[in-house]
Design a protein around this motif. Structure first.
Motif, PDB file in Angstrom:
ATOM      1  N   PRO A 224       0.846  -1.206   0.000  1.00 14.75           N
ATOM      2  CA  PRO A 224       0.000   0.000   0.000  1.00 14.75           C
ATOM      3  C   PRO A 224       0.876   1.250   0.000  1.00 14.75           C
ATOM      4  CG  PRO A 224      -0.476  -1.428   1.897  1.00 14.75           C
ATOM      5  CD  PRO A 224       0.714  -2.006   1.228  1.00 14.75           C
ATOM      6  N   ARG A 225       0.470   2.239  -0.775  1.00 15.21           N
ATOM      7  CA  ARG A 225       1.265   3.469  -0.833  1.00 15.21           C
ATOM      8  C   ARG A 225       0.798   4.400   0.289  1.00 15.21           C
ATOM      9  NH1 ARG A 225       1.507   6.147  -5.966  1.00 15.21           N
ATOM     10  NH2 ARG A 225      -0.746   6.112  -5.853  1.00 15.21           N
ATOM     11  N   VAL A 226       1.374   4.147   1.474  1.00 17.60           N
ATOM     12  CA  VAL A 226       1.041   4.976   2.644  1.00 17.60           C
ATOM     13  C   VAL A 226       2.322   5.430   3.331  1.00 17.60           C
ATOM     14  CG1 VAL A 226      -1.253   4.055   3.174  1.00 17.60           C
ATOM     15  CG2 VAL A 226       0.762   2.885   4.068  1.00 17.60           C
ATOM     16  N   LEU A 227       2.260   6.626   3.877  1.00 19.96           N
ATOM     17  CA  LEU A 227       3.411   7.172   4.578  1.00 19.96           C
ATOM     18  C   LEU A 227       3.432   6.601   5.994  1.00 19.96           C
ATOM     19  CD1 LEU A 227       5.575   9.103   3.554  1.00 19.96           C
ATOM     20  CD2 LEU A 227       4.474  10.892   4.858  1.00 19.96           C
ATOM     21  N   THR A 228       4.119   5.476   6.122  1.00 21.60           N
ATOM     22  CA  THR A 228       4.156   4.759   7.399  1.00 21.60           C
ATOM     23  C   THR A 228       5.009   5.525   8.421  1.00 21.60           C
ATOM     24  OG1 THR A 228       6.115   3.600   6.661  1.00 21.60           O
ATOM     25  CG2 THR A 228       4.001   2.535   6.208  1.00 21.60           C
ATOM     26  N   TYR A 229       4.948   5.055   9.656  1.00 23.49           N
ATOM     27  CA  TYR A 229       5.774   5.669  10.704  1.00 23.49           C
ATOM     28  C   TYR A 229       7.252   5.562  10.336  1.00 23.49           C
ATOM     29  CZ  TYR A 229       7.433   7.003  15.325  1.00 23.49           C
ATOM     30  OH  TYR A 229       8.062   7.666  16.370  1.00 23.49           O
ATOM     31  N   LYS A 230       7.629   4.407   9.802  1.00 22.40           N
ATOM     32  CA  LYS A 230       9.023   4.213   9.384  1.00 22.40           C
ATOM     33  C   LYS A 230       9.403   5.191   8.277  1.00 22.40           C
ATOM     34  CE  LYS A 230      11.178  -0.230   9.801  1.00 22.40           C
ATOM     35  NZ  LYS A 230      11.410  -1.513   9.155  1.00 22.40           N
ATOM     36  N   ALA A 231       8.495   5.364   7.326  1.00 25.27           N
ATOM     37  CA  ALA A 231       8.776   6.268   6.198  1.00 25.27           C
ATOM     38  C   ALA A 231       8.994   7.690   6.698  1.00 25.27           C
ATOM     39  CB  ALA A 231       7.612   6.229   5.205  1.00 25.27           C
ATOM     40  N   LYS A 232       8.332   8.041   7.767  1.00 19.54           N
ATOM     41  CA  LYS A 232       8.481   9.397   8.286  1.00 19.54           C
ATOM     42  C   LYS A 232       9.702   9.535   9.179  1.00 19.54           C
ATOM     43  CE  LYS A 232       4.072  11.562   8.365  1.00 19.54           C
ATOM     44  NZ  LYS A 232       2.826  11.832   9.045  1.00 19.54           N
ATOM     45  N   TRP A 233      10.032   8.493   9.928  1.00 18.88           N
ATOM     46  CA  TRP A 233      10.991   8.686  11.018  1.00 18.88           C
ATOM     47  C   TRP A 233      12.262   7.865  10.951  1.00 18.88           C
ATOM     48  CZ3 TRP A 233      10.204  12.913  13.514  1.00 18.88           C
ATOM     49  CH2 TRP A 233       8.921  13.420  13.584  1.00 18.88           C
ATOM     50  N   ASP A 234      12.271   6.776  10.193  1.00 21.11           N
ATOM     51  CA  ASP A 234      13.477   5.931  10.168  1.00 21.11           C
ATOM     52  C   ASP A 234      14.225   6.174   8.864  1.00 21.11           C
ATOM     53  OD1 ASP A 234      15.386   4.013  10.149  1.00 21.11           O
ATOM     54  OD2 ASP A 234      14.022   2.293  10.366  1.00 21.11           O
ATOM     55  N   GLU A 235      15.182   7.093   8.905  1.00 20.40           N
ATOM     56  CA  GLU A 235      15.800   7.530   7.660  1.00 20.40           C
ATOM     57  C   GLU A 235      16.640   6.452   6.989  1.00 20.40           C
ATOM     58  OE1 GLU A 235      19.354  10.203   9.676  1.00 20.40           O
ATOM     59  OE2 GLU A 235      18.577  10.689   7.719  1.00 20.40           O
ATOM     60  N   GLU A 239      11.609   2.499   3.078  1.00 20.35           N
ATOM     61  CA  GLU A 239      10.326   3.223   3.060  1.00 20.35           C
ATOM     62  C   GLU A 239      10.541   4.731   3.110  1.00 20.35           C
ATOM     63  OE1 GLU A 239       7.501   1.576   6.131  1.00 20.35           O
ATOM     64  OE2 GLU A 239       8.806  -0.145   5.877  1.00 20.35           O
ATOM     65  N   CYS A 240      11.585   5.137   3.841  1.00 22.67           N
ATOM     66  CA  CYS A 240      11.852   6.571   3.975  1.00 22.67           C
ATOM     67  C   CYS A 240      12.492   7.116   2.698  1.00 22.67           C
ATOM     68  CB  CYS A 240      12.751   6.819   5.181  1.00 22.67           C
ATOM     69  SG  CYS A 240      13.080   8.557   5.462  1.00 22.67           S
ATOM     70  N   THR A 241      13.526   6.432   2.241  1.00 24.85           N
ATOM     71  CA  THR A 241      14.228   6.957   1.059  1.00 24.85           C
ATOM     72  C   THR A 241      13.352   6.896  -0.192  1.00 24.85           C
ATOM     73  OG1 THR A 241      15.292   4.812   0.953  1.00 24.85           O
ATOM     74  CG2 THR A 241      16.632   6.596   1.794  1.00 24.85           C
ATOM     75  N   ASP A 242      12.398   5.984  -0.216  1.00 21.29           N
ATOM     76  CA  ASP A 242      11.534   5.831  -1.393  1.00 21.29           C
ATOM     77  C   ASP A 242      10.183   6.537  -1.264  1.00 21.29           C
ATOM     78  OD1 ASP A 242      13.363   4.479  -2.799  1.00 21.29           O
ATOM     79  OD2 ASP A 242      12.441   2.510  -2.624  1.00 21.29           O
ATOM     80  N   SER A 243      10.124   7.544  -0.403  1.00 18.87           N
ATOM     81  CA  SER A 243       8.856   8.299  -0.297  1.00 18.87           C
ATOM     82  C   SER A 243       9.163   9.798  -0.245  1.00 18.87           C
ATOM     83  CB  SER A 243       8.070   7.863   0.935  1.00 18.87           C
ATOM     84  OG  SER A 243       8.848   8.036   2.103  1.00 18.87           O
ATOM     85  N   ALA A 244       9.834  10.245  -1.292  1.00 27.05           N
ATOM     86  CA  ALA A 244      10.275  11.644  -1.325  1.00 27.05           C
ATOM     87  C   ALA A 244       9.100  12.598  -1.475  1.00 27.05           C
ATOM     88  CB  ALA A 244      11.237  11.836  -2.500  1.00 27.05           C
ATOM     89  N   ALA A 245       9.216  13.731  -0.799  1.00 25.46           N
ATOM     90  CA  ALA A 245       8.240  14.816  -0.985  1.00 25.46           C
ATOM     91  C   ALA A 245       8.837  15.803  -1.984  1.00 25.46           C
ATOM     92  CB  ALA A 245       7.981  15.504   0.337  1.00 25.46           C
ATOM     93  N   ARG A 246       8.094  16.063  -3.044  1.00 24.65           N
ATOM     94  CA  ARG A 246       8.598  16.976  -4.081  1.00 24.65           C
ATOM     95  C   ARG A 246       7.529  18.019  -4.397  1.00 24.65           C
ATOM     96  NH1 ARG A 246      10.027  12.095  -7.490  1.00 24.65           N
ATOM     97  NH2 ARG A 246      11.869  11.256  -6.465  1.00 24.65           N
ATOM     98  N   PRO A 247       7.950  19.120  -5.008  1.00 21.73           N
ATOM     99  CA  PRO A 247       6.935  20.089  -5.433  1.00 21.73           C
ATOM    100  C   PRO A 247       5.894  19.390  -6.306  1.00 21.73           C
ATOM    101  CG  PRO A 247       9.134  20.986  -5.720  1.00 21.73           C
ATOM    102  CD  PRO A 247       9.322  19.538  -5.339  1.00 21.73           C
ATOM    103  N   ALA A 248       4.631  19.633  -6.039  1.00 17.30           N
ATOM    104  CA  ALA A 248       3.570  18.943  -6.778  1.00 17.30           C
ATOM    105  C   ALA A 248       3.399  19.566  -8.154  1.00 17.30           C
ATOM    106  CB  ALA A 248       2.264  19.046  -6.001  1.00 17.30           C
ATOM    107  N   SER A 249       3.317  18.711  -9.154  1.00 11.80           N
ATOM    108  CA  SER A 249       3.085  19.208 -10.507  1.00 11.80           C
ATOM    109  C   SER A 249       1.640  18.859 -10.878  1.00 11.80           C
ATOM    110  CB  SER A 249       4.096  18.534 -11.445  1.00 11.80           C
ATOM    111  OG  SER A 249       3.805  18.892 -12.752  1.00 11.80           O
ATOM    112  N   LEU A 250       0.766  19.826 -10.761  1.00 10.00           N
ATOM    113  CA  LEU A 250      -0.670  19.591 -10.950  1.00 10.00           C
ATOM    114  C   LEU A 250      -1.193  20.486 -12.060  1.00 10.00           C
ATOM    115  CD1 LEU A 250      -1.699  19.817  -7.162  1.00 10.00           C
ATOM    116  CD2 LEU A 250      -1.111  17.752  -8.440  1.00 10.00           C
TER     117      LEU A 250
END
Ligand code: ADP
Ligand code: MG
Length: 375
Positions: A224-235, A239-250
């Motif tokens: 599932p594509r969810v921002l898990t606790y690990k994705a947020k906090w375990d660098e 899960e963390c390295t593969d869930s980058a936040a980027r400027p949204a292109s909409l």
């Protein structure tokens, strides 16, 4: 001017705290803001609150601040204490930055927040609150579903097993939330779509800063594509390295829809000053509010600070602007037309002006010593 920065320092209090990393981070944010605000005729002091909640009163008495920059996310390692602090500051009569007890309390009680959104016609996924596994018999929501603690934040309690496809997995996820967090579980329709964040700043006027999107990479294949606790906090985690936040292109239409939805959600909870509304957009291009963050991370590497930077607002200007917003509440906001700092002037442009400068936004930066995901 005397400024007190009030923050929780309670990450060490619980032996087995499922939100420890999130709690620890606020200490670093307080230090960064202290540095950003120092200078001129300002005296900046910290008030760190641990187990002894009464110490807040004593520290305020000693420091006698003109304004408090409130970063408290919990008291004594309990997120439900977050809303107590603005209530106390209100009673003491000292101006403070950020959101009221009401807005913080509503956003933390996710089911109450969602009831308000629904009452105002703001789209949010269908849901049900569950206090015991037995109550699942009457649950009528279609799968897939996501199960989260009803009163937490910072992805506490969210992992891949939170997203469920059948009744057996649903029962396990709900019982885990009830057992671990001693609070109700929120069962919500899972929106399998883009994850867009809308940072909001100011009151009169209120602006959306450049939007960001979470890009889910390889670690989320067949997951599932969810921002898990690990994705947020375990660098160190994929899960963390593969869930980058980027400027949204909409497309302009979708961007407008996202901003309108976020603004409506913000107003529904009586939010103010600064914060972030998180959306998932379904396959028909309909944004749904999944989370309202009226006390979002303000670290220099946070998504909010980066969005401000992309709009031309430096970190010290942002810090100072938050102080100004608090002061406007106690002195009236005539300052809007007159003696504004560069930060305030910069934020008074139209959405579009702000968005056009998003090129300055960097990809999520890594923070040494327990950095936090960009939110
Ligand atoms: N209804 C939903 N559909 C799809 N993903 C969701 C939904 N709700 C939450 N998520 C995912 O879980 C993450 C954490 O959930 P959120 O509601 O934001 O909790 P928190 O308040 O802990 O940040 C979100 O960033 C998103 O990736
Ligand atoms: Mg969230």
């Amino acid at each position: 001017m005397r400024i007190s920065i009030l923050h929780n320092r309670d990450h060490h209090l619980l032996e087995d705290d499922p939100g420890r990393e999130a709690r620890e981070d606020v200490v670093r944010v307080a230090a960064a803001l202290e540095k950003a605000l120092e200078g001129g005729k300002r005296k900046v002091s910290l008030i760190a609150v641990d187990r002894d909640v009464w110490s807040i009163g004593q520290a305020l008495e000693a420091q006698r601040p003109d304004v408090v920059l409130n970063l408290c996310e919990s008291l004594a390692a309990d997120a439900r204490g977050e809303m107590v602090v603005p209530a106390l500051l209100e009673m003491v009569g000292v101006p403070y930055t950020g959101n009221s007890a009401l807005a913080l309390g509503l956003s933390l009680h996710k089911d109450k927040a969602k009831e308000l959104l629904l009452a105002r016609g703001v789209p949010t996924p269908q849901f049900q609150v569950v206090q015991s596994v037995g109550e699942l018999i009457s649950l009528e929501l279609p799968f897939p579903l996501i199960v989260k603690p009803a009163r937490e934040d910072a992805s506490v309690g969210i992992d891949f097993d939170a997203v469920v496809q059948d009744r057996a997995a649903l029962g396990r996820a709900v019982s885990r939330v009830l057992r671990t967090f001693h609070q109700p579980a929120l069962v919500e329709r899972y929106i399998d779509g883009r994850e867009i964040y809308v940072p909001l700043l100011g009151n009169h006027p209120r602006r959306a800063l450049p939007l960001t999107e979470i890009h889910y990479g390889k670690a989320f294949e067949n997951k599932p594509r969810v921002l898990t606790y690990k994705a947020k906090w375990d660098e160190a985690s994929p899960e963390c390295t593969d869930s980058a936040a980027r400027p949204a292109s909409l497309t302009p239409a979708l961007e407008r829809r996202c901003i309108e939805t976020a603004m409506a959600a913000w107003a529904a909870l009586d939010c103010r000053d600064y914060g972030r509304v998180d959306l998932r957009v379904d396959k028909d291009g309909q944004p749904f509010v999944i989370d309202i963050n009226p006390n979002c991370d303000l670290h220099p590497h946070s998504g909010f600070a980066k969005a401000a930077a992309a709009a031309g607002i430096s970190y010290p200007d942002l810090a100072w602007h938050l102080i100004e917003l608090a002061q406007e509440r106690s002195h009236g906001n005539s300052a809007i037309e007159t003696s504004r700092s560069t930060a305030a002037r910069r934020t008074s442009g139209a959405h579009r002006d702000v968005h056009s400068r998003r090129g300055g936004m960097r990809a999520r930066a890594h923070r040494p010593g327990g950095r936090r995901h960009q939110p």
